[in-house]
Design an enzyme around this catalytic site. Structure first.
Site, PDB file in Angstrom:
ATOM      1  N   ASP A  14       0.793  -1.239   0.000  1.00  0.00           N
ATOM      2  CA  ASP A  14       0.000   0.000   0.000  1.00  0.00           C
ATOM      3  C   ASP A  14       0.828   1.293   0.000  1.00  0.00           C
ATOM      4  O   ASP A  14       0.534   2.232   0.758  1.00  0.00           O
ATOM      5  CB  ASP A  14      -0.957   0.010   1.206  1.00  0.00           C
ATOM      6  CG  ASP A  14      -1.958  -1.137   1.156  1.00  0.00           C
ATOM      7  OD1 ASP A  14      -1.839  -1.986   0.264  1.00  0.00           O
ATOM      8  OD2 ASP A  14      -2.856  -1.183   2.014  1.00  0.00           O
ATOM      9  N   LYS A 100      -6.997  -4.724  -3.013  1.00  0.00           N
ATOM     10  CA  LYS A 100      -7.844  -5.233  -1.914  1.00  0.00           C
ATOM     11  C   LYS A 100      -8.821  -4.165  -1.452  1.00  0.00           C
ATOM     12  O   LYS A 100      -8.646  -2.988  -1.761  1.00  0.00           O
ATOM     13  CB  LYS A 100      -6.963  -5.683  -0.752  1.00  0.00           C
ATOM     14  CG  LYS A 100      -6.177  -4.551  -0.129  1.00  0.00           C
ATOM     15  CD  LYS A 100      -5.203  -5.079   0.896  1.00  0.00           C
ATOM     16  CE  LYS A 100      -4.280  -4.000   1.377  1.00  0.00           C
ATOM     17  NZ  LYS A 100      -4.960  -2.857   1.992  1.00  0.00           N
ATOM     18  N   CYS A 139      -2.123  -2.595   7.586  1.00  0.00           N
ATOM     19  CA  CYS A 139      -2.029  -3.534   6.464  1.00  0.00           C
ATOM     20  C   CYS A 139      -0.717  -4.298   6.443  1.00  0.00           C
ATOM     21  O   CYS A 139      -0.686  -5.459   6.031  1.00  0.00           O
ATOM     22  CB  CYS A 139      -2.269  -2.793   5.157  1.00  0.00           C
ATOM     23  SG  CYS A 139      -4.001  -2.263   5.048  1.00  0.00           S
TER      24      CYS A 139
HETATM   25  C1  VGL Z   1      -4.823   0.778   5.660  1.00  0.00           C
HETATM   26  C2  VGL Z   1      -6.328   1.780   7.068  1.00  0.00           C
HETATM   27  C3  VGL Z   1      -7.333   1.633   6.136  1.00  0.00           C
HETATM   28  C4  VGL Z   1      -3.411   0.350   5.400  1.00  0.00           C
HETATM   29  C5  VGL Z   1      -5.822   0.617   4.724  1.00  0.00           C
HETATM   30  O1  VGL Z   1      -3.035   0.183   4.212  1.00  0.00           O
HETATM   31  O2  VGL Z   1      -2.661   0.159   6.377  1.00  0.00           O
HETATM   32  N1  VGL Z   1      -5.089   1.359   6.830  1.00  0.00           N
HETATM   33  N2  VGL Z   1      -7.064   1.043   4.972  1.00  0.00           N
END
Ligand code: VGL
Ligand code: ZN
Length: 189
Positions: A14, A100, A139
């Site tokens: 991410d 995702k 994540c």
């Molecule tokens: C994430 C919060 C919400 C992450 C993703 O990638 O850590 N954190 N969605």
């Protein structure tokens, strides 16, 4: 930097604009890990180690957003600039990207949630997985713990990740939870 060996893979979690300073769900200092991860990517390419990248890829009406009672401001909405990978990240063309959080009614912090990543890693003959990216306490943690659960030897690139929640105990808590799940936390400059 540790050495890669045959059976290794690299997972960049991410590394998107919305998780970097200025983004919708910014991880403090999140952009600082780009340079670190680029060095790992470069080394992986050089040694023919497969590179995987996950992205948070939500519809505009995602259940994790505050207007639906979720914990987060809208972030990483599909096809918006915030959902793009940080422009400084040098992902190779052959990197395999998994998305995702696509289902409006389901969230997944883990890069393994409904993405087929376990199969892709299996196809690549992965025995050890090196993980960095954002956010350490969500994540990255969930992905590392899922990988360990699959029997993969997981190495967290500690200098290649930061937590979104910077109360000192949160980042440390995430590290400890990962260690307790068998993740090897590597801190190498
Ligand atoms: C994430 C919060 C919400 C992450 C993703 O990638 O850590 N954190 N969605
Ligand atoms: Zn999300």
């Amino acid at each position: 930097m540790e050495r890669f060996e045959a059976g290794d893979a690299l997972l960049i979690v991410d590394m998107q604009n919305d998780f970097c300073p200025g983004g919708a769900l910014a991880v403090p200092r999140g952009d600082e890990v780009v340079a670190v991860l680029n060095r790992w990517i470069e080394k992986a390419r050089h040694e023919s180690i497969p590179v995987f990248a996950s992205r948070d890829w939500h519809p505009a009406n995602h259940v994790s957003f505050k207007d639906r009672g979720g914990p987060w401001p809208p972030h990483c909405v599909q096809h918006t600039p915030g959902a793009e990978f940080h422009s400084g990240l040098t992902l190779p063309g052959e990197a395999q990207v998994v998305s995702k959080g696509i289902d409006p009614d389901k969230d997944s912090y883990s890069a393994f949630g409904g993405t087929g990543l376990a199969e892709l890693l299996g196809d690549a003959g992965t025995r050890r997985l090196w993980i960095g990216g954002l956010a350490q306490d969500y994540c990255v943690k969930a992905s590392a713990m899922d990988a360990a659960q699959l029997g993969i030897e997981v190495h967290l690139i500690a200098e290649g990740t930061f937590p979104v929640n910077i109360r000192p105990e949160d980042g440390d808590k995430a590290l400890q939870e990962m260690r307790d799940a068998g993740v090897i936390v590597e801190r190498v400059a």
